[in-house]
Design an enzyme around this catalytic site. Structure first.
Site, PDB file in Angstrom:
ATOM      1  N   GLU A   2       0.851  -1.189   0.000  1.00 34.67           N
ATOM      2  CA  GLU A   2       0.000   0.000   0.000  1.00 34.67           C
ATOM      3  C   GLU A   2       0.892   1.246   0.000  1.00 34.67           C
ATOM      4  O   GLU A   2       1.872   1.281   0.750  1.00 34.67           O
ATOM      5  CB  GLU A   2      -0.906   0.050   1.231  1.00 34.67           C
ATOM      6  CG  GLU A   2      -1.923   1.180   1.124  1.00 34.67           C
ATOM      7  CD  GLU A   2      -2.893   1.261   2.310  1.00 34.67           C
ATOM      8  OE1 GLU A   2      -2.740   0.496   3.279  1.00 34.67           O
ATOM      9  OE2 GLU A   2      -3.777   2.118   2.253  1.00 34.67           O
ATOM     10  N   MET A  51       0.339  -2.785   8.672  1.00 38.82           N
ATOM     11  CA  MET A  51      -0.349  -2.933   7.389  1.00 38.82           C
ATOM     12  C   MET A  51      -1.246  -4.158   7.407  1.00 38.82           C
ATOM     13  O   MET A  51      -0.833  -5.232   7.812  1.00 38.82           O
ATOM     14  CB  MET A  51       0.711  -3.017   6.276  1.00 38.82           C
ATOM     15  CG  MET A  51       0.144  -3.173   4.888  1.00 38.82           C
ATOM     16  SD  MET A  51      -0.866  -1.728   4.431  1.00 38.82           S
ATOM     17  CE  MET A  51      -2.065  -2.518   3.371  1.00 38.82           C
ATOM     18  N   GLU A  52      -2.479  -3.948   6.909  1.00 42.85           N
ATOM     19  CA  GLU A  52      -3.551  -4.933   7.055  1.00 42.85           C
ATOM     20  C   GLU A  52      -3.610  -6.006   5.977  1.00 42.85           C
ATOM     21  O   GLU A  52      -4.691  -6.573   5.737  1.00 42.85           O
ATOM     22  CB  GLU A  52      -4.885  -4.178   7.073  1.00 42.85           C
ATOM     23  CG  GLU A  52      -5.294  -3.523   5.724  1.00 42.85           C
ATOM     24  CD  GLU A  52      -4.926  -2.041   5.592  1.00 42.85           C
ATOM     25  OE1 GLU A  52      -3.981  -1.607   6.282  1.00 42.85           O
ATOM     26  OE2 GLU A  52      -5.580  -1.342   4.798  1.00 42.85           O
ATOM     27  N   ASN A  53      -2.499  -6.361   5.312  1.00 43.24           N
ATOM     28  CA  ASN A  53      -2.513  -7.380   4.257  1.00 43.24           C
ATOM     29  C   ASN A  53      -3.382  -8.572   4.647  1.00 43.24           C
ATOM     30  O   ASN A  53      -3.291  -9.077   5.754  1.00 43.24           O
ATOM     31  CB  ASN A  53      -1.088  -7.887   4.017  1.00 43.24           C
ATOM     32  CG  ASN A  53      -0.082  -6.772   3.970  1.00 43.24           C
ATOM     33  OD1 ASN A  53      -0.188  -5.885   3.141  1.00 43.24           O
ATOM     34  ND2 ASN A  53       0.870  -6.779   4.894  1.00 43.24           N
ATOM     35  N   HIS A  76      -9.646  -3.783   9.795  1.00 44.02           N
ATOM     36  CA  HIS A  76      -9.564  -3.576   8.349  1.00 44.02           C
ATOM     37  C   HIS A  76     -10.037  -4.805   7.567  1.00 44.02           C
ATOM     38  O   HIS A  76     -10.385  -4.690   6.385  1.00 44.02           O
ATOM     39  CB  HIS A  76      -8.118  -3.292   7.927  1.00 44.02           C
ATOM     40  CG  HIS A  76      -7.748  -1.831   7.877  1.00 44.02           C
ATOM     41  ND1 HIS A  76      -8.559  -0.874   7.308  1.00 44.02           N
ATOM     42  CD2 HIS A  76      -6.613  -1.171   8.282  1.00 44.02           C
ATOM     43  CE1 HIS A  76      -7.947   0.322   7.383  1.00 44.02           C
ATOM     44  NE2 HIS A  76      -6.783   0.162   7.973  1.00 44.02           N
ATOM     45  N   GLU A 129      -5.713  -2.940  12.576  1.00 47.16           N
ATOM     46  CA  GLU A 129      -5.414  -3.787  11.407  1.00 47.16           C
ATOM     47  C   GLU A 129      -6.404  -4.938  11.311  1.00 47.16           C
ATOM     48  O   GLU A 129      -6.826  -5.312  10.219  1.00 47.16           O
ATOM     49  CB  GLU A 129      -3.976  -4.311  11.452  1.00 47.16           C
ATOM     50  CG  GLU A 129      -2.892  -3.245  11.605  1.00 47.16           C
ATOM     51  CD  GLU A 129      -3.026  -2.048  10.668  1.00 47.16           C
ATOM     52  OE1 GLU A 129      -3.518  -2.220   9.546  1.00 47.16           O
ATOM     53  OE2 GLU A 129      -2.645  -0.930  11.081  1.00 47.16           O
TER      54      GLU A 129
HETATM   55  N1  TRP Z   1      -3.107   0.946   5.722  1.00 43.54           N
HETATM   56  C1  TRP Z   1      -2.208   1.095   6.817  1.00 43.54           C
HETATM   57  C2  TRP Z   1      -3.020   1.378   8.052  1.00 43.54           C
HETATM   58  O1  TRP Z   1      -3.479   2.448   8.278  1.00 43.54           O
HETATM   59  C3  TRP Z   1      -1.204   2.168   6.718  1.00 43.54           C
HETATM   60  C4  TRP Z   1      -0.286   2.261   5.556  1.00 43.54           C
HETATM   61  C5  TRP Z   1      -0.498   2.897   4.407  1.00 43.54           C
HETATM   62  C6  TRP Z   1       1.050   1.909   5.510  1.00 43.54           C
HETATM   63  N2  TRP Z   1       0.641   2.967   3.661  1.00 43.54           N
HETATM   64  C7  TRP Z   1       1.594   2.371   4.328  1.00 43.54           C
HETATM   65  C8  TRP Z   1       1.842   1.213   6.391  1.00 43.54           C
HETATM   66  C9  TRP Z   1       2.945   2.214   3.999  1.00 43.54           C
HETATM   67  C10 TRP Z   1       3.174   1.033   6.057  1.00 43.54           C
HETATM   68  C11 TRP Z   1       3.723   1.534   4.896  1.00 43.54           C
HETATM   69  O2  TRP Z   1      -3.321   0.519   8.797  1.00 43.54           O
HETATM   70 ZN    ZN Z   2      -5.556   1.767   8.588  1.00 47.15          ZN
END
Ligand code: TRP
Ligand code: ZN
Length: 885
Positions: free
Chosen positions: A129, A271-273, A309, A306
């Site tokens: 992301e 990060m919510e992968n 998400h 996370e």
């Molecule tokens: N989606 C993540 C969250 O808010 C955050 C995120 C977005 C992120 N871009 C990123 C984390 C780049 C690490 C690196 O939970």
């Molecule tokens: Zn988030």
């Protein structure tokens, strides 16, 4: 200068994708410096595409392309076009479904930007992301293309005994030359930004969670062996989060396996992968002696975030990146509610509002102001902002306030039912809220497209003859870049009236047959100016306005010292009760600022504040964390935000002098409270123990202002005797910010004690970087050369450079501009390593308009120098040029 200005992307240009990806099979032959990626895509034309003859355009950056095959046939280079950003095939087959195979090579070790596939110590991991997948292979890298992923990882058994990716492990085996492979299958279609892989020598802990429908989910947390004893809290937090989402939102997990991996090099929090969250170690690892109570709370909050998400972000994702707040605002709201339910709701609300009012309000008032749903961007990574996250969460909270908990739940139920498996917009979310409740949020939608913090002015007038109270409420919003004219917003404005006896009055608006049962009323502000008349009030009440901070606005409510003290003593709304104290203290600090600027020496202590503190300190409180907040003076940032032109030195001096005077007046009681709450209950994390630690350390913070040998001894005794990090670091902070003769010795001992614990050493750097004594910049410069410092590690950068520039205003804003030059140097140096981190560091300079003449000039000079640097990234370019415009 950059050779050309980078391209701007506009929301109004959105078009559906021309091609859809049904499935993708990825194979990684893992190697630190030369990883081979093969990708096999099942593609089809999108029936919703506006252009039936569109070429197939895939995104890809910093990739070495080996070959491309279309339906099994190797493509000659003239059949496709390659640019630094795209792979384009002009003539795609006319058939319904076709197969494209691609092989690329990448170098994870050279990837210091930590986006795509990179190396964190010896571990390979990914961050996709927002647009990192294009650094792994050519792909339609946009969130509205959702595909089923199958991933095969091949690697050396000794270096990479653990091989993880999204979904379920479906097969594995051995290969020759000491290699092995694992195949993962994710049954849920997802955008490529949710792809993840991890390979390394990792240990893990494991647990199970049984969902209400009876699904057994295996939970695993992967860390380096050395950290295995710091995972328990993260696991407990995950189980709490799963249970909470089942109970409060009716959402359960959908795979048999949920994995979390902690990595030391990470650009953000986590990060919510899908099925494989990747976390900054900071938000996983916790042991009583290494992590503070605040760290424990943040771990639980981020683990929850996370996890949540999975429904708000993954099952239902964003149509395009302008909709980022669809998932982030909603998920922050969900994690805030989770923490509120698990700890003190009042304390959590205060912490969240503090962050919003000091940092998001500054963003909204500055040159980078943007709506919760932005209209354009150059670099999407620059839009993971306080506005999108925190203000976005406030917008969701206002819907919750307007609809009530049941109505809100009906809305989310409909949203999940209607949009599961889709990539949607903020508008779709609001529509679900409307349709489930028969509500009309036409005007409310302006919150998504209008930037800036609205101002709300309240005037009250009581008429004894008619026993009525009239509130005249006006709203307005100053222009922001690109938005000169603002329309009125739909603002839920919660008010209460408090009678002379301190009890809430019954609330009856003119025209209503009887008072409502609730003593807080949410008024709908929709016009620039409105009047509300409350009746049946035999005595003049005090108005408690914007209870619970029911909308993200600046409130102007003329109210005198006595009324503030009254609210502080009686308001049934815990947020407003605390806020009355903050307003009282800010006014006194601000008048002290004026005295200092006029060259006067600070006068005697203020009787209003002393008596308010004396009262608070003498009462019995069940929530000691709340009392600790009540006693904490507003931050320098908060006070500064109330000034037309910020004078950091005067603000610092004024706040310190008020703090010192309060301590001189109240030292006996502070010491008594310190002593009675200083117990050995390390490892205890119930609200009582946390509250005692918080209160005790707030008292110690006051007492350390006395800066005498008795207090020095107390600080050092707590530092040396501490068996938990909360107490140890709080004491060290007092030692370092005073003239305690043991400062150097304590710092050195702390370093030696914790040399092996990266996260504790981050605290050691941050504490010194934020020390308000003079000479901080020179000490920070010295620490840059410390063997434990590393510009390639974002946590280190944040703890030293970030802390100095953001948490040490009096030193950062030195009049000679040396703080600004220091930041300019490091933004430029960092940009060559990690543009995302460099760009985030620019933040403090963007506020230049808020400062006086010479500071303005010196700050601008650094921005100009940064913007004019050869080869500067689009990330930093956007921040610097937009803040100069
Ligand atoms: N989606 C993540 C969250 O808010 C955050 C995120 C977005 C992120 N871009 C990123 C984390 C780049 C690490 C690196 O939970
Ligand atoms: Zn988030």
């Amino acid at each position: 200068m950059r050779e050309s200005a980078p391209r701007t992307v506009y929301l109004k240009d959105y078009t559906p994708p021309d091609y859809l990806v049904g499935s993708v099979e990825l194979t990684f032959l893992l190697d630190e410096e030369n990883t081979r990626v093969t990708s096999r895509l099942r593609l089809q034309k999108n029936p919703a595409s506006a252009n039936p003859n569109a070429p197939l355009v895939l995104e890809g950056e910093q990739l070495q392309l080996e070959w491309v095959k279309l339906d099994g046939q190797l493509l000659k280079p003239e059949r496709y076009e390659l640019t630094p950003e795209n792979l384009t095939i002009a003539w795609a087959p006319k058939v319904e479904v076709f197969t494209l195979e691609i092989e690329t090579r990448i170098n994870p070790k050279a990837n210091t930007a930590l986006e795509g596939l990179y190396l964190s110590k010896d571990m390979l991991c990914t961050q996709c992301e927002a647009q990192g997948f294009r650094k792994i292979t050519y792909f339609p890298d946009r969130p509205d293309v959702m595909a089923k992923f199958t991933t095969t990882l091949i690697g050396d058994k000794w270096r990479y005994p653990v091989l993880l990716s999204n979904g379920n492990k479906v097969a594995s085996g051995d290969l020759k030359k000491n290699r092995h492979w694992v195949k993962w299958e994710d049954p849920f279609p997802k955008p490529c930004y949710l792809f993840a892989l991890v390979a390394g020598r990792l240990d893990h802990i494991e647990d199970v969670h049984v969902t209400p429908s009876g699904r057994e989910v295996t939970l695993q947390i992967y860390v380096e062996r050395h950290d295995l004893d710091k995972c328990g809290h993260a696991m407990a937090s995950l189980k709490n989060a799963m249970r909470w989402d089942e109970e409060v939102f009716g959402r359960e997990y959908d795979l048999d396996l949920y994995m979390i991996v902690a990595v030391g090099h990470f650009n953000m929090g986590a990060m919510e992968n899908k099925g494989l969250n990747i976390f900054n170690t900071k938000y996983v690892l916790a042991r009583p002696d290494t992590a503070t109570d605040a760290d424990y709370e943040h771990v639980e909050g981020v683990i929850g975030h996370e996890y949540f998400h999975n429904w708000t972000g993954n099952r239902i994702t964003c149509r395009d990146w302008f909709q980022l707040s669809l998932k982030e605002g909603l998920t922050v709201f969900r994690d805030q509610e989770f923490t509120a339910d698990r700890s003190s709701r009042a304390v959590k609300r205060i912490e969240d509002v503090n962050l919003l009012r000091t940092r998001q309000f500054a963003e909204d008032a500055g040159p980078l102001a943007h709506p919760v749903r932005p209209d354009s961007y150059i670099e999407i990574n620059n839009f993971y902002t306080l506005t999108v996250y925190e203000k976005g969460a406030e917008v969701v909270r206002m819907l919750h306030t307007l609809l009530g908990p049941e109505g809100f739940r009906k809305g989310t139920d409909l949203y999940f039912e209607r949009h599961d498996g889709q990539a949607v917009t903020c508008d779709d979310f609001v529509k679900a809220m409307e349709d489930a409740n028969g509500a009309d949020f036409t005007q409310f939608r302006r919150w998504y497209r209008q930037a800036g913090t609205p101002e709300v002015c309240v005037l009250s007038s009581y008429d004894a003859d008619s026993q009525t109270l009239e509130l005249a409420v006006r709203q307005s919003c100053a222009p922001t870049p690109g938005q000169a004219d603002k329309e009125p917003l739909h603002i839920p404005f919660a008010v209460g009236l408090i009678g002379p006896d301190g009890a809430d009055c019954p609330l009856q608006l003119e025209g209503e047959p009887e008072p409502s049962s609730a003593t807080t009323r949410v008024l709908d502000l929709t016009q620039p100016e409105q009047r509300f008349r409350f009746v049946n009030l035999p005595q003049k009440p005090v108005v408690s306005a914007l209870r619970g901070f029911s909308a993200p606005v600046r409130l102007h409510h003329p109210i005198d010292y006595d009324e503030l003290a009254f609210l502080l003593g009686h308001d049934s709304d815990p947020f407003n009760r605390w806020d009355a104290g903050q307003t009282l203290a800010s006014r006194i600090i601000l008048s002290r600022v004026e005295q200092i600027k006029a060259g006067g020496t600070p006068g005697a202590s203020d009787p209003h504040l002393v008596s308010a503190y004396r009262k608070a300190l003498s009462q019995d409180w069940s929530d000691l964390s709340y009392l600790a907040l009540l006693l904490t003076l507003p931050s320098e940032d908060y006070v500064s935000a109330l000034m037309k032109t910020i004078d950091p030195e005067a603000v610092h001096a004024a706040r310190q002098s008020v703090k010192r005077e309060l301590t001189e007046e109240l030292q006996d009681r502070l010491l008594e409270l310190y002593r009675s709450n200083h117990r050995d209950e390390s490892g205890c994390f119930d609200e009582g123990a946390i509250g005692r630690r918080k209160l005790k350390n707030v008292c110690l913070g006051f007492l350390s202002e006395l800066d005498n040998s008795a207090i020095h001894a107390l600080e050092v005794a707590q530092f040396r005797g501490a068996r938990n990090m909360t107490d140890q670091i709080a004491a060290l902070g007092c030692v370092v910010n005073s003239s305690n003769p043991e400062r150097q010795a304590c710092l050195e001992d702390f370093y030696r004690q914790w040399e092996q614990e990266d996260l504790v050493i981050d605290k050691w750097f941050a504490l010194q970087a934020s020390c308000h004594r003079s000479g901080a910049l020179e000490r920070v410069q010295g620490l840059l050369a410390h063997r434990a410092f590393d510009l390639r590690n974002p946590n280190r950068v944040r703890s030293l450079i970030g802390a100095f520039c953001q948490a040490n205003p009096v030193n950062f804003h030195r009049l000679d501009g040396s703080g600004y030059r220091f930041l300019g140097d490091h933004v430029i140096a960092l940009d060559g390593i990690n543009p995302q981190i460099a760009s985030r560091m620019v933040g403090p300079l963007t506020q230049w308009r808020r400062y006086g003449g010479n500071r303005q000039k010196l700050m601008r000079e650094q921005l100009q120098r940064i913007a004019g640097t050869d080869g500067i990234s689009a990330d930093v370019f956007e921040m610097a040029t937009k803040s100069l415009a």
